[in-house]
Scaffold this motif. Structure first.
Motif, PDB file in Angstrom:
ATOM      1  N   PHE A   1      -8.853   4.025   5.250  1.00 45.29           N
ATOM      2  CA  PHE A   1      -8.407   3.593   3.764  1.00 45.29           C
ATOM      3  C   PHE A   1      -7.111   3.820   3.458  1.00 45.29           C
ATOM      4  CE2 PHE A   1      -9.238   4.191  -0.841  1.00 45.29           C
ATOM      5  CZ  PHE A   1      -8.797   3.022  -1.513  1.00 45.29           C
ATOM      6  N   THR A   2      -6.604   5.361   3.705  1.00 46.36           N
ATOM      7  CA  THR A   2      -5.438   5.669   3.413  1.00 46.36           C
ATOM      8  C   THR A   2      -4.266   4.920   4.339  1.00 46.36           C
ATOM      9  OG1 THR A   2      -6.091   7.752   2.915  1.00 46.36           O
ATOM     10  CG2 THR A   2      -3.808   7.782   3.694  1.00 46.36           C
ATOM     11  N   ALA A   3      -4.518   4.832   5.526  1.00 46.53           N
ATOM     12  CA  ALA A   3      -3.575   3.808   6.373  1.00 46.53           C
ATOM     13  C   ALA A   3      -3.565   2.462   5.818  1.00 46.53           C
ATOM     14  CB  ALA A   3      -4.204   3.957   7.716  1.00 46.53           C
ATOM     15  N   ALA A   4      -4.679   2.040   5.502  1.00 53.20           N
ATOM     16  CA  ALA A   4      -4.609   0.588   5.117  1.00 53.20           C
ATOM     17  C   ALA A   4      -3.900   0.276   3.635  1.00 53.20           C
ATOM     18  CB  ALA A   4      -5.922  -0.016   4.890  1.00 53.20           C
ATOM     19  N   ALA A   5      -4.013   1.405   2.786  1.00 49.15           N
ATOM     20  CA  ALA A   5      -3.542   1.228   1.496  1.00 49.15           C
ATOM     21  C   ALA A   5      -1.817   1.423   1.805  1.00 49.15           C
ATOM     22  CB  ALA A   5      -3.964   2.378   0.762  1.00 49.15           C
ATOM     23  N   ILE A   6      -1.516   2.168   2.625  1.00 50.35           N
ATOM     24  CA  ILE A   6       0.132   2.221   2.929  1.00 50.35           C
ATOM     25  C   ILE A   6       0.555   0.871   3.490  1.00 50.35           C
ATOM     26  CG2 ILE A   6       1.757   3.460   4.648  1.00 50.35           C
ATOM     27  CD1 ILE A   6      -0.248   6.059   4.373  1.00 50.35           C
ATOM     28  N   ALA A   7      -0.146   0.351   4.302  1.00 50.53           N
ATOM     29  CA  ALA A   7       0.429  -0.954   4.964  1.00 50.53           C
ATOM     30  C   ALA A   7       0.273  -2.178   3.885  1.00 50.53           C
ATOM     31  CB  ALA A   7      -0.894  -1.410   6.373  1.00 50.53           C
ATOM     32  N   ARG A   8      -0.559  -1.790   3.116  1.00 52.43           N
ATOM     33  CA  ARG A   8      -0.583  -2.785   1.778  1.00 52.43           C
ATOM     34  C   ARG A   8       0.553  -3.027   1.102  1.00 52.43           C
ATOM     35  NH1 ARG A   8      -0.580  -6.099  -1.223  1.00 52.43           N
ATOM     36  NH2 ARG A   8      -2.243  -7.060  -2.757  1.00 52.43           N
ATOM     37  N   ILE A   9       1.479  -2.147   1.254  1.00 49.92           N
ATOM     38  CA  ILE A   9       2.672  -2.116   0.309  1.00 49.92           C
ATOM     39  C   ILE A   9       3.513  -3.124   1.217  1.00 49.92           C
ATOM     40  CG2 ILE A   9       4.126  -0.512   1.491  1.00 49.92           C
ATOM     41  CD1 ILE A   9       3.757  -0.992  -2.321  1.00 49.92           C
ATOM     42  N   ILE A  10       3.500  -3.388   2.405  1.00 52.08           N
ATOM     43  CA  ILE A  10       4.566  -4.275   3.273  1.00 52.08           C
ATOM     44  C   ILE A  10       4.836  -5.493   2.668  1.00 52.08           C
ATOM     45  CG2 ILE A  10       4.905  -5.622   5.306  1.00 52.08           C
ATOM     46  CD1 ILE A  10       3.147  -3.249   6.674  1.00 52.08           C
ATOM     47  N   PRO A  11       3.900  -6.559   2.299  1.00 48.23           N
ATOM     48  CA  PRO A  11       4.112  -7.580   1.403  1.00 48.23           C
ATOM     49  C   PRO A  11       5.031  -7.650   0.167  1.00 48.23           C
ATOM     50  CG  PRO A  11       1.920  -7.568   1.430  1.00 48.23           C
ATOM     51  CD  PRO A  11       2.601  -6.235   2.236  1.00 48.23           C
ATOM     52  N   LEU A  12       5.019  -6.424  -0.468  1.00 47.67           N
ATOM     53  CA  LEU A  12       5.579  -5.983  -1.624  1.00 47.67           C
ATOM     54  C   LEU A  12       6.973  -5.490  -1.582  1.00 47.67           C
ATOM     55  CD1 LEU A  12       2.486  -4.334  -3.540  1.00 47.67           C
ATOM     56  CD2 LEU A  12       3.187  -6.856  -3.740  1.00 47.67           C
TER      57      LEU A  12
ATOM     58  N   LEU B   1      -3.801  12.895  13.780  1.00 54.22           N
ATOM     59  CA  LEU B   1      -3.406  11.721  14.755  1.00 54.22           C
ATOM     60  C   LEU B   1      -4.295  10.660  14.582  1.00 54.22           C
ATOM     61  CD1 LEU B   1      -3.334  14.368  17.940  1.00 54.22           C
ATOM     62  CD2 LEU B   1      -1.711  13.865  16.184  1.00 54.22           C
ATOM     63  N   THR B   2      -5.431  10.603  14.043  1.00 57.79           N
ATOM     64  CA  THR B   2      -6.239   9.441  14.003  1.00 57.79           C
ATOM     65  C   THR B   2      -5.620   8.823  12.690  1.00 57.79           C
ATOM     66  OG1 THR B   2      -8.234  10.666  14.519  1.00 57.79           O
ATOM     67  CG2 THR B   2      -8.386   8.672  13.263  1.00 57.79           C
ATOM     68  N   MET B   3      -5.094   9.374  11.706  1.00 57.44           N
ATOM     69  CA  MET B   3      -4.247   8.723  10.552  1.00 57.44           C
ATOM     70  C   MET B   3      -3.156   7.808  11.077  1.00 57.44           C
ATOM     71  SD  MET B   3      -3.445   9.802   6.815  1.00 57.44           S
ATOM     72  CE  MET B   3      -5.282  10.225   6.403  1.00 57.44           C
ATOM     73  N   LEU B   4      -2.262   8.583  12.028  1.00 54.92           N
ATOM     74  CA  LEU B   4      -1.235   7.832  12.482  1.00 54.92           C
ATOM     75  C   LEU B   4      -1.587   6.691  13.352  1.00 54.92           C
ATOM     76  CD1 LEU B   4       0.887  11.007  13.816  1.00 54.92           C
ATOM     77  CD2 LEU B   4       1.242   9.564  11.641  1.00 54.92           C
ATOM     78  N   ARG B   5      -2.490   7.011  14.207  1.00 54.28           N
ATOM     79  CA  ARG B   5      -2.893   5.541  15.078  1.00 54.28           C
ATOM     80  C   ARG B   5      -3.164   4.566  14.256  1.00 54.28           C
ATOM     81  NH1 ARG B   5      -8.018   4.348  16.305  1.00 54.28           N
ATOM     82  NH2 ARG B   5      -8.991   6.102  15.807  1.00 54.28           N
ATOM     83  N   MET B   6      -4.227   4.969  13.213  1.00 51.98           N
ATOM     84  CA  MET B   6      -4.832   3.921  12.301  1.00 51.98           C
ATOM     85  C   MET B   6      -3.597   3.239  11.348  1.00 51.98           C
ATOM     86  SD  MET B   6      -8.075   5.408  10.877  1.00 51.98           S
ATOM     87  CE  MET B   6      -9.746   5.530  11.636  1.00 51.98           C
TER      88      MET B   6
ATOM     89  N   THR C   1       1.468   4.778  -2.914  1.00 50.68           N
ATOM     90  CA  THR C   1       0.688   3.590  -2.157  1.00 50.68           C
ATOM     91  C   THR C   1      -0.838   3.878  -2.219  1.00 50.68           C
ATOM     92  OG1 THR C   1       0.686   4.712  -0.101  1.00 50.68           O
ATOM     93  CG2 THR C   1       2.566   3.490  -0.629  1.00 50.68           C
ATOM     94  N   GLY C   2      -1.421   4.863  -2.705  1.00 48.64           N
ATOM     95  CA  GLY C   2      -2.908   5.115  -2.529  1.00 48.64           C
ATOM     96  C   GLY C   2      -3.242   6.520  -2.257  1.00 48.64           C
ATOM     97  N   PRO C   3      -4.460   6.535  -2.024  1.00 47.01           N
ATOM     98  CA  PRO C   3      -4.837   8.022  -1.473  1.00 47.01           C
ATOM     99  C   PRO C   3      -4.066   8.277  -0.423  1.00 47.01           C
ATOM    100  CG  PRO C   3      -6.641   6.253  -0.906  1.00 47.01           C
ATOM    101  CD  PRO C   3      -5.555   5.592  -1.712  1.00 47.01           C
ATOM    102  N   GLY C   4      -3.915   9.823  -0.300  1.00 47.19           N
ATOM    103  CA  GLY C   4      -3.310  10.481   1.002  1.00 47.19           C
ATOM    104  C   GLY C   4      -4.597  10.969   1.467  1.00 47.19           C
TER     105      GLY C   4
END
Length: 366
Positions: free
Chosen positions: A271-282, A300-305, A193-196
């Motif tokens: 950015f990592t969180a947003a890139a993961i979420a970006r896959i949803i419409p696909l 924990l910040t990444m999980l929250r985001m 999905t993008g950078p981890g």
């Protein structure tokens, strides 16, 4: 027939070697065994960073010019030490293990050129540990035109099917690169999905001389630059449908500019969180639950985001389900080694884009 497999994984985050034992027939997991970890020392990590830099120029998967030969020896030695330590700690003998799954260290991943390079000498490892070693898992997939990644989805599916919950379920692995496995009944879809953690880890190393942002505490102090993230998400990769894969350094050219360190960490984490979420419409259907494993599961910040960006779906760390988050990838390569021994598929058209289900792996014997 159930086999005892020891999986070894050294990920793109360059932190060390994970070791995990499982008992499996390649379809189901009968039992999880103990796990272990052998960290890379700073000098080894620096050597691997140099190897990543030199690997950019490779055109042949078996070439080891310059520092790559030294790095391969170091990777092999580290894995041999990891296995020896694991056996000692758990009072096991080599003959107690049927097969070792050895991923090696990825230094270059260019599937569009039908090239993927993992360093590590499987024959030398097999001789050192006195156990047969299955390796070279990705090569057949890439040679057949597949992406060669992600390769853990078949194991994610085995884990998800043991849960009593309604799908779709997405298992997210956040290592150096992030990848997802979408599981909905018999439907299995996967992609990077993008950078981890790679961009964030490199930033922390460069700015703070720290290997990573422990628990996301540093990023939690910063302000996210949403405009920067929006621009980054305009890169063509993010609009591509699955399957798709990445090299660890594919986003290394993205520059934050002159920002406060905490703001930089916050932005790269988001950015990592947003890139993961970006896959949803696909995806075919909106996921109901997200299960996060890999190093990012401890951030924990990444999980929250991520929770903030996936709507009503649940987001939980794999540990909360009793899964050993740090060991999942190592377990997976033990699982894949058994599948490879039995000629079962390791990858599918909807996970790597390969034309047909593909098995893979090569056995090196002591």
């Amino acid at each position: 027939m159930m086999l005892t497999a020891l999986g070894l994984m050294s990920g793109t985050s360059l932190d060390g070697v994970d070791v995990a034992l499982i008992e499996t027939d390649g379809k189901q997991v009968k039992a999880f065994g103990p796990s272990g970890y052998r960290p890379y020392q700073p000098a080894e990590r620096n050597l691997l960073r140099q190897a990543l830099g030199e690997a950019v120029h490779l055109t042949k998967r078996d070439a080891r010019p310059g520092v790559l030969a030294e790095a391969e020896r170091a990777v092999t030695q580290a894995h041999a030490e990891a296995v020896a330590s694991f056996l000692t700690q758990n009072r096991m003998r080599p003959e107690d293990i049927d097969i070792v799954g050895f991923h090696g260290q990825t230094v270059l991943h260019r599937p569009e050129k039908r090239l993927t390079v993992q360093i590590g000498d499987a024959q030398a490892l097999a001789k050192a540990i006195h156990i047969p070693v299955m390796h070279d898992f990705r090569a057949a997939d890439v040679e057949a035109g597949g992406q060669g990644a992600p390769f853990v989805p078949v194991y994610h599916r085995a884990l998800a099917h043991s849960l009593d919950r309604e799908g779709p379920i997405v298992v997210v692995n956040i290592g150096g690169v992030s990848n997802i496995t979408y599981i909905d009944g018999d439907t299995l879809i996967a992609c990077d999905t993008g950078p981890g953690n790679a961009l964030l880890d490199d930033f922390m190393y460069r700015i703070m001389n720290q290997a990573f942002d422990a628990e996301g505490k540093f990023a939690s102090l910063g302000k996210v630059d949403e405009a920067w993230i929006a621009r980054a998400l305009e890169l063509p990769f993010f609009a591509l449908p699955p399957p798709k894969s990445l090299d660890r350094n594919d986003f290394a050219a993205l520059k934050l500019g002159d920002v406060a360190p905490a703001d930089g960490a916050a932005t790269l984490t988001a950015f990592t969180a947003a890139a993961i979420a970006r896959i949803i419409p696909l995806l075919p259907r909106r996921p109901r639950s997200w299960i996060v494993c890999g190093g990012g599961a401890r951030n924990l910040t990444m999980l929250r985001m991520l929770r903030e960006r996936v709507g009503a779906a649940t987001v939980e760390a794999a540990e909360t389900l009793g899964w050993a988050s740090d060991a999942i990838e190592a377990q997976a390569f033990g699982f894949l080694a058994v599948r490879g021994m039995k000629g079962l598929p390791l990858s599918y058209p909807a996970t790597t884009g390969v034309p047909m289900p593909m098995t893979g792996g090569v056995i090196a014997r002591p």
